[in-house]
Design an enzyme around this catalytic site. Structure first.
Site, short mmCIF file in Angstrom:
data_model
loop_
_atom_site.label_atom_id
_atom_site.label_comp_id
_atom_site.label_asym_id
_atom_site.label_seq_id
_atom_site.Cartn_x
_atom_site.Cartn_y
_atom_site.Cartn_z
CG ASP A 101 -1.98 1.00 1.28
OD1 ASP A 101 -2.26 1.59 0.22
OD2 ASP A 101 -2.57 1.21 2.36
CD GLU A 129 -0.29 5.70 -3.85
OE1 GLU A 129 -1.05 4.74 -4.03
OE2 GLU A 129 0.18 5.99 -2.73
#
Length: 926
Positions: free
Chosen positions: A510, A513
């Site tokens: 997770d 980005e």
């Protein structure tokens, strides 16, 4: 005057290059009309534009300013390509004309809405000229020259054009600096050894101005025409535009919205960003690929292999503009001609997805906020108590000590190793979360992941060469540099240490980005062209460093400015490699951030959605888009992540989610539980029943994933993939198919007991009863009480199913039931791939069984095309044949008479077959 034109193969200024390999024609001197003007429409276009502008001036009281030059009035509104795309700038006539562009002010729009650009390119705006073009073994090489500077700094005056006719259905066009190397995406792509012999496309060039014209030979359809606006190639601003042959365009992720994109002045930004899925925002991943449906049902795709921040501007011409701020223009064009083939051809370039372990296709359960391993365990026990299928239990960051990777909360999660042992005893699996931000504040010597990463130099660095420090869940953090192979080894060692205590089965990666609770770093970002480029695409937050690290951060391979969109892919690659080394089995990884080729290493979930009906609806175009991107293992958080669900919403979402390829119910902290055991007996039963339906279909679903792994077939599939000739299917995104055969029509609205769905032309059978529906291609209203999900089987298909258990392991030992859905001609076909469900490379090593099923002339045959010992453990118990129009007098199994049942709805059932999957057989009804 140079003009941007529509070319035909007869126009002298075009160089035609087809498969014959003829020498290029010299540049001609013919005067070409603007591309958007047909021979009889020029006068009409000028008059219409002039009259429109005059009327607006009268209405506006003169606020539109002086009358534009005639050449500007020639350009219809829908064909105005934006010359001043900068956001948050009020474009004045002075600013616009300083760029040499046309300025025609339009009436203001509502806030946040885009409209016709006020500043747009005139027909004679300077562009590149194609100075030379020479044949090569694979295609050709050309030189492009710009003699007049464009308006962004560090214009590159001389460009190299490389064209390779890679296959009959794939064309590769690359434009880069002719003199100096530039950053290119470090992605393994196929290298062809010979030129395509019979391409189904023809390629032409305009010399001055330079442009590409690509046509489909069979229809003459123009797929690309880049003469519509000038090519701009500066160091940090690359732009190329094209006309489009239709308005039906898909892909270009990751975004939330309908499956088909609006071309009404719509800009899609690609820059990985941590933000709850919201319309118009750039989301977690970047996928610069689109698929477009052409009139007549053909399809093609275009992939720009570029990882820099970019935006794709769509306009109603129809037209499209690629705008990126680094790298090169490296295009692959896929000619299909049907949409399934386009996606297969795309994956031949980026790589086919990994074969998941069978347990990955079971039901997954998670929440943030279990609070302890004992509470997690209680949920698992409750699921078992109600005999609700569950394969995998997950934990979010609350299992960690202080939210630090590779640690365990020794107070609240002390029993986690015992829980994992218990899961394994029951044939279940365990997955936990990991984030790439490594806590940097622990006392020296107390936290090995940071100490060792620092010692080996494995973190993103500032321009000063020090670890860039941001802030994520544990507080101040450094960020692992997965572009460095040494980081992969360090990641492996950390996972090995944790696995020794908690033998997990898969990973949930997770925040990759990468996400940062600060903008840039604790010290902000330094001045310079990486963090403050000459042009910033329309990213959320208006800065490349908004809620992520500085674009100037240094990584092993390049600067973060170039690598940002690859971060999740590189972490997934490191994680897959580590899992293979640790477990020796197929890796299971779910990643939030993704990039082309991600399917080779991980699946994806659609991020932090909300417990709202709208979010449930949007999950369908989300999962279908990722099918186009070559990531078939995809799903949304069932029942919604944030906010509080309702029993009705969660029941309907569990029904839909049971048909996500990746099915996980996930919930945030401080909200009421939403696992199936938390609801009333009626809702709980409905959820259990639909999960049992999913588990019964596991042989079919697993075979679909095999076909995805082998040749790039989609698993969850838009209806238009199977019915490209039916224009009514092109915009459908509230239904979907599994493979070719199974139509899913979920309820997506509250308070209803029916659903209206599109049933394509042909005969479809109710999955549960076998009753037939004959459709001419129409919307049908279907009964849908709260406990029912509408499923229909397409005529001509055979679905392998199995008596469901509460885990994939239990299910795999049960007898198979084959469902035959006869076509109007009495024929059907299907197949089954079977292996041990978890070993590496079973197909590649030959350790699998593959069985083909066929029906013709009232004879069913099972043909074993490849066998393995695994198949001897499984029997085919039942054959259900839908659409048998007359009651049989007898049924013969391998020539021996067999009992059967026949119902009024034309369903023939033969039970107790007892046939080994490893043996072929035939069954005939007379």
């Amino acid at each position: 005057m140079k003009s941007y034109q529509k070319l035909t193969t007869t126009q002298p200024a075009a160089c035609q290059v087809e498969e014959e390999g003829a020498a290029p024609m010299p540049p001609g001197h013919g005067k070409l009309a603007p591309w958007w003007v047909g021979s009889g429409l020029l006068v009409a276009a000028v008059l219409l534009s002039t009259i429109t502008v005059w009327v607006l001036r009268q209405v506006s009281g003169g606020w539109l300013g002086p009358t534009p030059p005639p050449k500007c009035l020639l350009v219809p509104e829908s064909h105005r390509f934006d010359c001043y795309p900068e956001r948050h700038v009020v474009v004045t006539q002075e600013l616009c004309e300083s760029r040499g562009c046309c300025f025609i002010q339009s009436p203001p729009l509502a806030e946040g809405k885009q409209g016709v650009p006020w500043c747009f390119y005139p027909p004679d705006f300077p562009s590149y000229t194609l100075e030379s073009l020479n044949q090569t073994a694979l295609g050709m090489v050309g030189l492009l020259v710009r003699r007049e500077k464009a308006y962004y700094p560090r214009d590159i005056e001389r460009l190299r054009l490389d064209v390779e006719f890679e296959t009959d259905t794939r064309l590769h066009i690359k434009i880069t600096d002719a003199a100096n190397p530039r950053y290119e995406v470090p992605l393994d792509v196929p290298r062809v050894m010979k030129r395509a012999e019979n391409p189904i496309y023809s390629l032409n060039f305009s010399w001055d101005p330079f442009g590409v014209l690509l046509q489909r030979k069979a229809t003459g359809t123009v797929l690309l025409n880049t003469t519509v606006a000038p090519l701009i190639f500066a160091d940090q601003f690359l732009q190329i535009s094209t006309s489009l042959p239709s308005k039906f365009l898909y892909g270009l992720g990751e975004h939330r919205g309908s499956l088909v994109h609006s071309l009404d002045w719509n800009t899609l930004t690609l820059w990985a960003r941590d933000v709850s899925p919201t319309e118009s925002f750039n989301l977690y991943g970047a996928h610069p690929f689109y698929l477009l449906m052409e009139e007549g049902g053909n399809a093609h795709g275009v992939f720009l292999l570029n990882s820099n921040a970019m935006e794709v501007a769509l306009q109603p011409a129809p037209g499209l503009t690629w705008r990126t701020i680094g790298g090169v223009l490296d295009f692959y064009i896929f000619l299909g001609p049907d949409p399934n083939m386009v996606i297969q051809q795309y994956q031949q370039v980026i790589g086919f997805p990994a074969m998941p372990p069978i347990w990955a296709l079971g039901f997954h359960l998670c929440r943030w906020g279990y609070g302890s391993s004992n509470e997690t365990w209680q949920t698992v026990r409750a699921m078992r108590n109600y005999q609700i299928p569950q394969d995998t239990q997950w934990n979010d960051i609350d299992y960690m000590d202080g939210y630090r990777d590779f640690t365990l909360d020794s107070q609240n999660f002390a029993s986690l190793p015992s829980l994992v042992e218990d899961l394994h005893k029951h044939g279940q699996r365990y997955v936990m979360i990991l984030d790439p931000g490594i806590s940097s504040t622990s006392p020296r010597g107390s936290y090995w992941p940071f100490d060792e990463g620092l010692r080996r130099g494995l973190f993103l660095n500032t321009t000063q060469g020090q670890p860039l420090i941001g802030q994520v869940w544990p507080g101040f953090t450094a960020f692992a540099d997965f572009s460095n192979p040494d980081t992969h080894q360090w990641w492996l060692e950390n996972l090995q240490h944790f696995y020794a205590h908690v033998p997990f089965d898969g990973l949930w990666i997770d925040m990759n980005e990468p996400s940062n609770f600060m903008d840039g770093s604790e010290d902000g970002c330094p001045p310079g062209d990486f963090d403050s480029p000459p042009y910033t695409p329309a990213v959320l937050g208006d800065s490349l460093s908004a809620k992520t690290v500085c674009a100037s951060a240094k990584q092993k391979v390049s600067v973060h400015y170039n690598l940002h969109n690859l971060y999740g892919l590189m972490e997934a690659k490191a994680s897959a490699s580590a899992l293979i080394k640790i477990r020796g089995k197929r890796p299971f990884i779910i990643s939030r951030s993704t990039f082309p080729s991600q399917g080779r290493y991980s699946g994806h979930w659609l991020g932090d959605n909300r417990s709202q009906w709208k979010d449930m609806s949007y999950s369908i175009p989300g999962l279908l888009s990722f099918s186009l991107f070559g990531i078939p293992l995809v799903g949304a958080d069932i029942c919604g992540f944030s906010g509080s669900t309702s029993e009705e919403l969660c029941t309907r979402w569990m029904q839909l989610g049971a048909f996500y390829p990746f099915a996980r119910n996930h919930n945030t902290q401080n909200e009421k539980a939403q696992d199936p055991t938390a609801f009333s007996p009626a809702a709980r039963t409905a959820m259990k029943d639909v999960l049992l339906t999913r588990y019964s279909l596991l042989p079919f679903l697993y075979t679909l994933f095999h076909r995805a792994h082998l040749q790039g077939d989609t698993v969850a599939r838009p209806l238009f993939f199977e019915f490209p000739g039916d224009v009514a299917t092109w915009e459908l995104d509230r239904q979907f198919l599994w493979g070719q055969s199974l139509l899913v029509t979920p309820v997506l609205e509250p308070g209803v007991d029916s659903v209206t769905g599109y049933i394509p032309q042909g005969t479809w059978y109710d999955f549960y009863t076998g009753s037939s529906v004959n459709s001419s291609g129409e919307m049908l209203k279907m009964s849908a009480p709260l406990e029912h999900l509408n499923l229909h089987i397409r005529e001509g298909s055979i679905l392998p199913t199995q008596k469901p258990g509460t885990t994939t392991e239990m299910t795999r030992g049960n007898p198979l039931r084959l469902i035959v859905a006869l076509s109007s001609h009495g024929a059907a076909w299907g197949d089954l791939f079977w292996d041990d469900g978890e070993s590496l490379d079973t197909f590649e090593k030959g350790n699998y069984s593959y069985v083909m099923f066929n029906v013709t002339q009232n004879i069913f045959t099972s043909t074993v095309l490849h066998a393995s010992p695994e198949a001897t453990k499984v029997t085919i118990g039942t054959l259900s044949i839908f659409g048998v129009q007359k009651p049989p007098s007898k049924v013969l199994l391998n020539g021996q008479e067999k009992p059967f049942s026949y119902l009024d709805n034309q369903v023939l059932t033969v039970s107790d077959l007892g046939m080994s999957l490893s043996q072929g057989f035939s069954l005939q009804w007379l």
